[in-house]
Scaffold this active site. Structure first.
Site: not given
Length: 419
Positions: A26, A107, A196, A257, A400
């Site tokens: 990633n 990813r 996601h 956020r 993941e």
């Protein structure tokens, strides 16, 4: 001869990963996370993180066999970062040649409308990921750099791109279309993509297996609650709604956020506060959410502030929970029937207060949380609703990296001629 199922493919790999492992990478803007995964047992054989790329002295952390090794080399770019990763495997183990890496999984946050599943990376695929940088300027440049360097350093292994957006390519047109001028939207790729997706897809499948029910028969709401947070409505294993939009900014309240906000706030701040577009971008993405409301984006610290009587922290939690309830109600209406609501990711798995508050008051929808079953952190799939509810509430830890590894295995074995 019949094609092997994904389970058959996985059975060809040894239980300890020695005869088939996947290196999952990633690559972000200033960091590289990595994990060597056994796709059978699901465990991380080794894992690590390179931080502060391009910031002078970097930080490299490598974990293997119960040992953690830390180094502070100069890491000027992603090439140097991945060379440090390979160096850690060479000096600290495990030996990558003996680990028999069958694929490297990358990813990628934004796959646009191009990609609806994993894909073997060639120059054309890399070019499309590069073309999507305007839709993900904070993420895709790092992914491109990581893929370029990874292919150069490990040229004899197939490299696979796994897209955060791919699972949400099944969204109905009415769900992914914004009510923006159609010509402008088409020209600039403005639509809901969702993020996601790897986590949402993994959890949906895991719920089915844990319950022993066919995925095709389940209507699910999945709440991926980490520092970034998203919700999805999944019918029969296919996503029909999700909270994040063209970017990961839309939707639930997150650590830093805003989530949903009137877009005219941007015009207001530009015209009346004199803020530039970049300053507003930074404000909405990095200085808002829980942190903007309370000064904290760590729920442990947030709960401590609330216990001390901090009104800003209490309001932050109230806003967070209010938004969650609103999405659960909306997705309940879209699905028509909800069989399972599942909490996952860092907050969803570890914060029993958030889980309890989210379900509180939803009893008329057949949704509730049992205080004993809900207690504490959850490391294995668990039902936390009382027996009387019509909707199960669960906690299912996401993985993941394992999901990426298994998608890589399935793709690589599907067409061995491509390897």
């Amino acid at each position: 001869m019949m094609n092997p199922t994904p389970g058959d493919r996985l059975s060809a790999y040894s239980a300890n990963g020695a005869h088939g492992s996947v290196l999952v990478i990633n690559s972000g803007s200033s960091s590289v996370k990595y994990q060597l995964v056994n796709p059978i047992g699901g465990e991380a054989i080794a894992s690590g993180l390179v931080e502060r790329i391009g910031e002078g002295e970097g930080i490299v952390t490598h974990k293997f066999a119960g040992n953690t090794t830390t180094a502070r080399p100069v890491v000027p770019d992603h090439g140097a970062a991945l060379r440090e990763v390979l160096g850690m495997f060479q000096t600290q183990g495990p030996d990558l040649e003996q680990s028999n890496i069958v694929a490297v999984g990358h990813r990628v946050v934004q796959g646009g409308s191009y990609f609806s599943g994993p894909v073997l990376i060639d120059d054309d695929v890399l070019g499309k990921i590069r073309d999507l940088i305007p839709l993900a300027p904070l993420h895709n440049p790092g992914h491109v750099a990581g893929i370029e360097v990874g292919r150069a350093l490990l040229p004899d292994v197939p490299h696979v791109a796994i897209f955060d957006t791919a699972f949400f390519q099944t969204l109905p047109e009415a769900a992914y279309t914004y009510a923006l001028n159609a010509e402008v939207a088409r020209e600039h790729g403005v639509r809901r993509y969702g993020f996601h997706g790897t986590s949402h897809q993994y959890v949906a499948g895991k719920v089915s297996r844990v319950l022993g029910r066919r995925l095709e028969d389940l209507n699910q709401i999945i709440l991926h609650l980490g520092n970034g947070a998203s919700a999805s409505a999944v019918r029969g294993g296919k996503a029909i709604e999700t909270s994040m939009g063209m970017t990961p900014l839309e939707g639930l309240v997150m650590g830093t956020r805003t989530g949903d906000i009137d877009p005219a706030v941007v015009f207001h701040l530009h015209r009346n506060a004199g803020m530039s577009i970049d300053e507003i971008d930074d404000l909405l993405n990095k200085k808002s959410g829980l942190k903007g409301l309370s000064g904290e984006n760590d729920f442990r610290a947030l709960h401590e502030l609330i216990e001390q009587g901090d009104e800003g922290a209490k309001l932050a939690l109230d806003v967070y929970i209010h938004r969650l309830k609103k999405y659960i109600g909306a997705y309940h209406a879209i699905l028509g029937r909800v069989d399972v609501i599942t909490f996952t990711a860092g907050v969803g798995e570890n914060d029993d207060i958030v889980r309890a508050l989210t379900a509180a008051g939803l009893e008329s929808l057949g949704i509730a949380v049992d205080p004993v079953r809900n207690e504490g952190r959850v490391k294995e799939p668990r039902i936390i609703s009382p027996d009387w509810t019509s909707t199960l509430v669960m906690v299912v830890p996401t993985n993941e990296e394992l999901a990426i590894a298994r998608q890589c295995i399935a793709l690589v074995d599907e067409d061995p001629a491509e390897v």
